[in-house]
Design an enzyme around this catalytic site. Structure first.
Site, short mmCIF file in Angstrom:
data_model
loop_
_atom_site.label_atom_id
_atom_site.label_comp_id
_atom_site.label_asym_id
_atom_site.label_seq_id
_atom_site.Cartn_x
_atom_site.Cartn_y
_atom_site.Cartn_z
N GLY A 286 -9.94 -3.83 2.65
CA GLY A 286 -9.02 -3.78 3.79
C GLY A 286 -9.23 -2.52 4.61
N THR B 123 0.88 -1.18 0.00
CA THR B 123 0.00 0.00 0.00
C THR B 123 0.91 1.21 0.00
OG1 THR B 123 -1.71 -1.08 1.33
CG2 THR B 123 -1.61 1.29 1.53
N GLY C 264 -4.53 -5.42 6.82
CA GLY C 264 -5.60 -4.46 7.06
C GLY C 264 -6.60 -4.92 8.10
#
Ligand code: ASP
Length: 353
Positions: free
Chosen positions: A231, A201, A255
């Site tokens: 997530g 991410t 997540g």
């Protein structure tokens, strides 16, 4: 919509091709530069992100607009398989993106989840924030909304990401009829990639020259996820949070652990209580350890068998990062230069799985 004098800069943000102009949609006009020292932080894949965001802050950009333009470089990068274009797809081979934004001066927030076909979900999240009465749009609704605002659709699945996904498909499940080629015949990108990471991410928080904050988190999420899995990244309080009077925080990593702890909100609240940024991010790590009761997610020592990383910047410009496991770095631009900085950690190293 106001398109400020920094529009040209947004167009030059590094996004490849057609949807670059959409990066300016909803961006504020540039303001005169203020007296405070700006700071931009991001996850470790964000060196170019912090450099771009700092350049824009110095030109008077809004902190959220600077962060969005910064992460757009990674969203458009086909080599980063964890964000935007080139992201690893879901189990059916379709790329689904999650992103959120928060804007300090207005305490606004917007997000999109399971968004297909749009290269810059963080820019769409800003439009959700500015042009709806809502905070979160998902799936088909998010795509229709993006289309309505003129975001162009593209195929987000690059040939490399498809090959990586195909190899996963061909090696996943003992009764499967899909057959993988022998290892030597695998494409180099698959050999290099396979077994290394399961997700990734980018988070970026920016503090501008007026002491105002903005942040965004954007991701293609867990590799090979169940279609529709969302997530923490687009969930305000989990994958990012800010309070313009206190600080801004965000996260990368598993997540679900942040959804179960609202970790980014925790970090900002720790800052509010007067904790140092490093203690605040470590506190979020400790919450995850304390609440991780699922035996499937614990190693033989009872520690989480996954990693989560946190990044925060306080209103006064102090910043820190921490992860459950050591070795991570965060990207920082402190006004002098863009650099990678070591993060704190709870544990030295993960047990081999
Ligand atoms: N936090 C992201 C998610 O769970 C993935 C990651 O950062 O690795 O979707």
């Amino acid at each position: 919509m106001s398109m400020g004098v920094n529009r040209r800069e947004f167009l030059a943000a590094g996004a490849a091709g057609v949807s670059a102009s959409m990066l300016a949609l909803g961006a504020e006009a540039a303001k005169p530069v203020g007296p405070k020292r700006p700071i931009v932080i991001a996850s470790g894949n964000g060196l170019k992100t912090v450099a771009k965001a700092m350049e824009l802050l110095r030109a008077g950009a809004d902190p959220l607009d600077a962060a969005i333009a910064g992460v757009a470089i990674v969203e458009a990068d086909p080599e980063d398989h964890t964000v935007g274009y080139g992201g690893i797809p879901n189990e059916e081979g379709v790329v689904e993106l999650d992103a959120a934004v928060m804007h300090g001066p207005t305490h606004g927030g917007g997000s999109v989840a399971s968004l297909r076909n749009i290269m810059h979900p963080a820019a769409v999240a800003r439009v959700v924030m500015k042009r709806t009465d809502h905070c979160l749009l998902v799936g088909e609704g998010a795509l229709k909304f993006a289309r309505a605002h003129g975001f162009e659709e593209i195929n987000l699945l690059t040939p490399d990401a498809r090959k990586i996904w195909l190899h996963w498909k061909e090696t996943n499940g003992k009764d499967s009829d899909w057959i993988a080629p022998p290892f030597d015949e695998l494409d180099e990108v698959v050999k290099k990639f396979f077994g290394i990471r399961k997700h990734g991410t980018i988070h970026c928080s920016a503090l501008d020259t007026h002491g105002d904050l903005g942040c965004t988190t954007t991701t293609s999420g867990l590799f090979y996820k169940i279609p529709g899995r969302v997530g923490d990244s687009p969930i305000l309080g989990a994958g990012l949070w800010l309070d313009n009077e206190v600080g801004s925080a965000g996260s990368t990593g598993r997540g679900e652990a942040n959804l179960l702890n609202l970790s980014s909100h925790t970090i900002v609240e720790e800052l509010r209580r007067g904790r140092d940024p490093k203690d605040a991010v470590l506190e979020a790590c400790k919450h995850i350890v304390a609440t991780n009761k699922n035996p499937r997610l614990r190693d033989p020592k009872g520690r989480p068998n996954f990693n989560v990383s946190f990044y925060c910047v306080a209103k006064d410009g102090r910043y820190a990062g921490a992860a459950l496991y050591a070795g991570g770095k965060m990207a920082v631009h402190d006004g002098d230069d863009a650099k990678l900085v070591d993060m704190a950690a709870l544990y030295d190293m993960k047990n081999p799985e």
